[in-house]
Scaffold this motif. Structure first.
Motif, PDB file in Angstrom:
ATOM      1  N   UNK A   3       6.044   1.132  -2.279  1.00 47.95           N
ATOM      2  CA  UNK A   3       5.657   1.170  -3.753  1.00 47.95           C
ATOM      3  C   UNK A   3       4.902  -0.053  -4.313  1.00 47.95           C
ATOM      4  N   UNK A   4       4.703  -1.268  -3.639  1.00 46.16           N
ATOM      5  CA  UNK A   4       4.150  -2.305  -4.058  1.00 46.16           C
ATOM      6  C   UNK A   4       2.501  -1.857  -4.180  1.00 46.16           C
ATOM      7  N   UNK A  12       2.949  -9.036   1.063  1.00 46.14           N
ATOM      8  CA  UNK A  12       4.039  -8.351   0.785  1.00 46.14           C
ATOM      9  C   UNK A  12       5.066  -8.380   1.699  1.00 46.14           C
ATOM     10  N   UNK A  13       6.293  -7.504   1.815  1.00 51.87           N
ATOM     11  CA  UNK A  13       7.450  -7.620   2.620  1.00 51.87           C
ATOM     12  C   UNK A  13       7.617  -6.491   2.984  1.00 51.87           C
ATOM     13  N   UNK A  14       7.047  -5.446   3.037  1.00 49.70           N
ATOM     14  CA  UNK A  14       7.480  -4.191   3.446  1.00 49.70           C
ATOM     15  C   UNK A  14       7.901  -3.308   2.542  1.00 49.70           C
ATOM     16  N   UNK A  15       7.071  -2.661   1.332  1.00 52.75           N
ATOM     17  CA  UNK A  15       7.615  -1.845   0.355  1.00 52.75           C
ATOM     18  C   UNK A  15       6.434  -1.034  -0.066  1.00 52.75           C
ATOM     19  N   UNK A  32      11.551   3.687  -5.156  1.00 59.24           N
ATOM     20  CA  UNK A  32      12.158   2.428  -5.517  1.00 59.24           C
ATOM     21  C   UNK A  32      13.601   2.389  -6.188  1.00 59.24           C
ATOM     22  N   UNK A  86       5.895  -8.270  -7.885  1.00 53.62           N
ATOM     23  CA  UNK A  86       6.020  -8.555  -6.203  1.00 53.62           C
ATOM     24  C   UNK A  86       5.314 -10.160  -6.141  1.00 53.62           C
ATOM     25  N   UNK A  87       4.144 -10.073  -6.563  1.00 53.66           N
ATOM     26  CA  UNK A  87       3.349 -11.404  -6.798  1.00 53.66           C
ATOM     27  C   UNK A  87       4.219 -12.609  -7.455  1.00 53.66           C
ATOM     28  N   UNK A  88       4.895 -11.906  -8.563  1.00 52.66           N
ATOM     29  CA  UNK A  88       5.562 -12.871  -9.481  1.00 52.66           C
ATOM     30  C   UNK A  88       7.085 -13.161  -8.844  1.00 52.66           C
ATOM     31  N   UNK A  89       7.309 -12.665  -7.799  1.00 48.40           N
ATOM     32  CA  UNK A  89       8.339 -12.980  -6.932  1.00 48.40           C
ATOM     33  C   UNK A  89       9.674 -12.215  -7.358  1.00 48.40           C
ATOM     34  N   UNK A  90       9.499 -10.980  -7.859  1.00 48.52           N
ATOM     35  CA  UNK A  90      10.521  -9.918  -7.968  1.00 48.52           C
ATOM     36  C   UNK A  90      10.614  -8.681  -7.250  1.00 48.52           C
ATOM     37  N   UNK A  91      11.579  -7.976  -7.266  1.00 49.19           N
ATOM     38  CA  UNK A  91      11.503  -6.841  -6.691  1.00 49.19           C
ATOM     39  C   UNK A  91      10.643  -6.000  -7.132  1.00 49.19           C
ATOM     40  N   UNK A  92       9.632  -5.290  -6.163  1.00 49.33           N
ATOM     41  CA  UNK A  92       8.478  -4.583  -6.372  1.00 49.33           C
ATOM     42  C   UNK A  92       8.934  -3.140  -7.027  1.00 49.33           C
ATOM     43  N   UNK A  93       9.164  -3.232  -8.372  1.00 46.35           N
ATOM     44  CA  UNK A  93       9.564  -2.169  -8.970  1.00 46.35           C
ATOM     45  C   UNK A  93       8.384  -1.995  -9.973  1.00 46.35           C
TER      46      UNK A  93
END
Lengths: 594, 159
Positions: A280-281, A275-278, A452, A290-297
């Motif tokens: 909600x993920x 992850x990168x610090x969110x 988010x 997030x795994x797919x490379x999107x915003x973790x919404x």
């Protein structure tokens, strides 16, 4: 098979090899031959046994379990003679070494049962052989050779295992959904995004027993028919990420991951994603985004991940602790697991205890234990023997429970009924000096920050609650604030998209229910009973106790304290910023908070 | 934490190498952004532009991802980044006093970077080190059981 009466363990990890571990083994062998003991004593290589920073070499002798340290090669002949020929312990080689105290995980206390934590601190997590030596990957072997996928699912279903991430969904049932789902590719995901403040059980499992998670995931993959898996670990846990990567590499080298696992024809591979610090993920749909490379919404469900998950394919997602339980269930049987626990919650649960409790750290207890047993028997009671005020369970989406609920038997249902959640097993214990309005405000600050922003109830609603709570803490509360808070709590809970928003009001709701008097004191009397809220307290110097030592006056950052040497000092309330430094410094307890 | 500022050409080269190593699939975006952030201390416009070309993604998508995650920064940061844990277990064990002391010592508010580019003061979500709270991290060094009195001494260790 040869029978040896004694075993000598010599550590051959890189540090010890550097220090001459192999020379030690050779010297030991030579000496055993010389003294005619070679058929009675076996020398074994093992992973780390002592503190790597201690000078010299060390070894363990079994069955006595004696740990000799700081050895040189010259010590060997005497040691062999004493220990193995004369059968005496060579006391002079048992030396004080630096003991590394594990502040997070101590030896199991009474009332603890360790399944998930059983290997942690006992094995070298970077060495797969250590795990295998403790029956590791035996469950996988059993599943691949003796059980069909359907039987595996049935076994997990019979055990009653439920999702340890907090939602408590029956794991076996989830697996069956995925097995029955139609898709070209099925994915196996591990939620290692343990973001709840106060929870660190998953981190210790990932760092201390990584293969239990890997094995659990392979078994689950076999059961549902997945060929690719991802462990999504938060970036705040760099050591866990590294440990998991090493574990996966080792499992691959042993033929436990990859094509045709153990010659069974079943193939599965695993990767770590960071992850990168969110916060909600940790929500499953956000995690996949997030795994797919999107915003973790997060996105609305249905469709559930079991139908359309990662890259629109059927995906199984379980928590670290859930996977870690699986090999034990397969090895010991569903019945063994189902007999532990309480009502519909079987097995054990790890809790990370923090806050004002004497023994902080990680524990593992069977479901059904009461909060009182956890706090007083396992946790040792409240620090400085102060009075207990509340315990917050389940992280920022959990509620605060008061004294009268301490005899609650911990399980998924009981906690939900009490207005809290089990969550990921965080337990924050609070003593009498805690202001519950301040705590509610604090948690709301957290969820407000971590929202988010996708759905309005959560984004705006948490902000409105935070504004009201901040106002109350500042002494500007209005009479209708309590009703407004209740209304907002219900609206946010009902209308939010994901678990973050739905759970966000819990700290406010539960404190309103159990600690309403504190809200009322803040709003109507402009008073903070716990003396925490800065705007509602003032610092005063008590005449008679003050010796006029000037320590406080010299350290006040805003020069609010005046007075002659050896005379009682005075604090100017208009200048005072209520930082509390004077109170901390005063050696005569002459400063009082009012 | 951050190395010296790189020239545009170097940044473009670094991005190209990263995309070569990771591949250009969308799932690799966050791992690549992590590495850029580590290398430069932040994700510069230059890097986003080059990444957009090499990964065939709109720069708006890259920007939206880079700004979503707390550990990625699109602003330059100081030589040393202080992350103070602001979660509940650290709060109830006296974290607030440590945080106030930190702010006073550095003269910085949350999220600010000092004028001499030495410090950036941030808060972080739970680091999972709750047994030893209050906790703060400076660059890669972790400090547990921190008291307000220890703060000046800890800060002195950094050049």
């Amino acid at each position: 098979m040869a029978y040896f009466r004694s075993h000598v363990l010599v550590s051959v990890d890189p540090v010890c090899v550097e220090k001459g571990a192999y020379e030690l083994i050779e010297t030991l062998q030579d000496e055993l031959v010389k003294q005619g003991l070679v058929e009675e004593v076996q020398v074994l290589e093992t992973s780390r046994i002592g503190d790597p920073e201690t000078e010299g070499l060390d070894l363990m002798v079994y069955p006595e379990a004696v740990h000799y340290t700081k050895l040189t090669l010259d010590d060997v002949p005497f040691l062999v003679e004493e220990q193995f020929l004369k059968g005496r312990i060579a006391e002079q080689y048992i030396r004080e070494t630096k003991r590394v105290i594990d502040e997070e995980l101590s030896a199991p206390k009474t009332k603890e049962v360790r399944i998930v934590l059983k290997n942690i601190g006992e094995i070298d997590p970077l060495n797969i052989e250590d795990y295998i030596a403790r029956d590791g990957y035996m469950a996988l072997g059993k599943v691949l050779t003796e059980m069909t996928p359907e039987e595996t699912i049935q076994e997990v279903l019979d055990s009653g295992l439920r999702g340890r991430g907090g939602a408590g969904f029956p794991t076996g049932l989830k697996w069956r959904f995925i097995r029955n789902a139609v898709g070209e590719q099925k994915y196996m995901l591990c939620n290692a995004d343990e973001g709840d403040p106060g929870a660190f059980a998953n981190r210790r499992v990932l760092e201390g027993d990584p293969h239990s998670v890997v094995e659990g995931m392979i078994i689950a993959a076999y059961a549902v028919g997945a060929s690719q898996g991802y462990i999504y670990c938060r970036a705040e846990y760099p050591i866990a990420v590294r440990t998991m990567k090493i574990a996966i590499e080792q499992a691959r080298n042993f033929g436990l991951l990859g094509d045709n696992i153990l010659g069974s024809g079943f193939s599965f591979d695993l990767e770590v994603r960071m992850g990168a610090g969110a916060f909600v993920c940790g929500e499953e749909t956000a995690l996949m985004a997030s795994i797919e490379g999107h915003r973790g919404e997060p996105r609305p469900r249905p469709p559930f991940p079991a139908q359309k998950g990662l890259w629109e394919q059927p995906s199984n997602i379980n928590n670290v602790e859930t996977y870690s339980n699986v090999p034990q269930i397969i090895l010991n049987g569903a019945e063994w697991f189902a007999n532990l626990g309480y009502n519909k919650s079987t097995g054990t649960k790890t809790f990370s205890m923090a806050g004002d409790v004497k023994n902080t750290g990680l524990i593992e207890v069977p479901f059904g234990i009461t909060l009182r047993e956890i706090i007083y028997d396992v946790g040792g009671g409240i620090k400085e023997d102060k009075k207990f005020k509340a315990v917050q369970t389940g992280g920022p989406m959990g509620g605060c429970l008061p004294e009268k609920l301490l005899d609650l038997h911990m399980d998924y249902e009981a906690l939900a009924e009490a207005g809290s959640i089990l969550g990921s097993g965080g337990l924050v214990v609070m003593d009498e000096d805690t202001c519950m309005v301040d705590i509610a405000r604090f948690f709301m600050e957290f969820t407000q920050d971590e929202s988010c922003g996708k759905c309005t109830p959560c984004r705006i609603g948490t902000r409105r609650i935070l504004e009201i709570l901040t106002r109350i803490c500042e002494g500007k509360g209005k009479p209708d604030d309590i009703d407004t808070l209740r209304y907002l709590c219900d609206q946010i809970n009902e209308n939010s998209l994901c678990g973050l928003g739905k759970g966000a009001p819990n700290p406010v709701k539960s404190t309103l229910e159990h600690f309403l008097d504190e809200y009322e004191a803040h709003i109507y009397e402009k008073r903070c009973p716990a003396k925490v809220c800065k705007s509602l307290i003032r610092f005063e110097i008590i005449e008679g106790l003050c010796t006029g030592c000037t320590l406080c006056a010299r350290n006040c950052p805003v020069d609010a304290i005046s007075g002659e040497r050896r005379q009682t000092h005075v604090i100017d309330p208009d200048i005072c910023i209520k930082c509390g430094i004077c109170e901390q410094l005063c050696q005569y307890d002459a400063i009082e908070i009012k | 934490m951050a190395t010296e500022v790189k020239e545009g050409q170097d940044i473009r080269k670094m991005v190209r190498t990263l995309v070569q190593n990771h591949g250009d699939e969308k799932a690799e975006l966050i791992p690549i952004l992590h590495e850029i952030n580590r290398e430069l201390g932040y994700i510069s416009d230059e890097a986003i532009k080059e990444l957009s070309k090499k990964m065939n993604l709109p720069s708006s998508h890259i920007y939206s991802v880079a700004t979503f995650y707390r550990m990625l920064s699109t602003e330059p940061r100081g030589r040393h980044v202080i992350q103070f844990c602001e979660s509940a277990p650290c709060h109830v064990t006296g974290g607030r006093l440590v945080w106030q002391k930190l702010q006073r010592e550095l003269g910085l508010e949350k999220g600010e970077t000092s004028q001499d580019d030495k410090w950036t003061l941030l808060t972080t979500s739970c680091l999972g080190l709750c047994g030893v709270g209050p906790v703060m991290v400076i660059d890669n060094d972790i400090y547990g059981n921190v008291t307000p009195e220890q703060v000046p001494g800890i800060l002195e260790n950094y050049e």
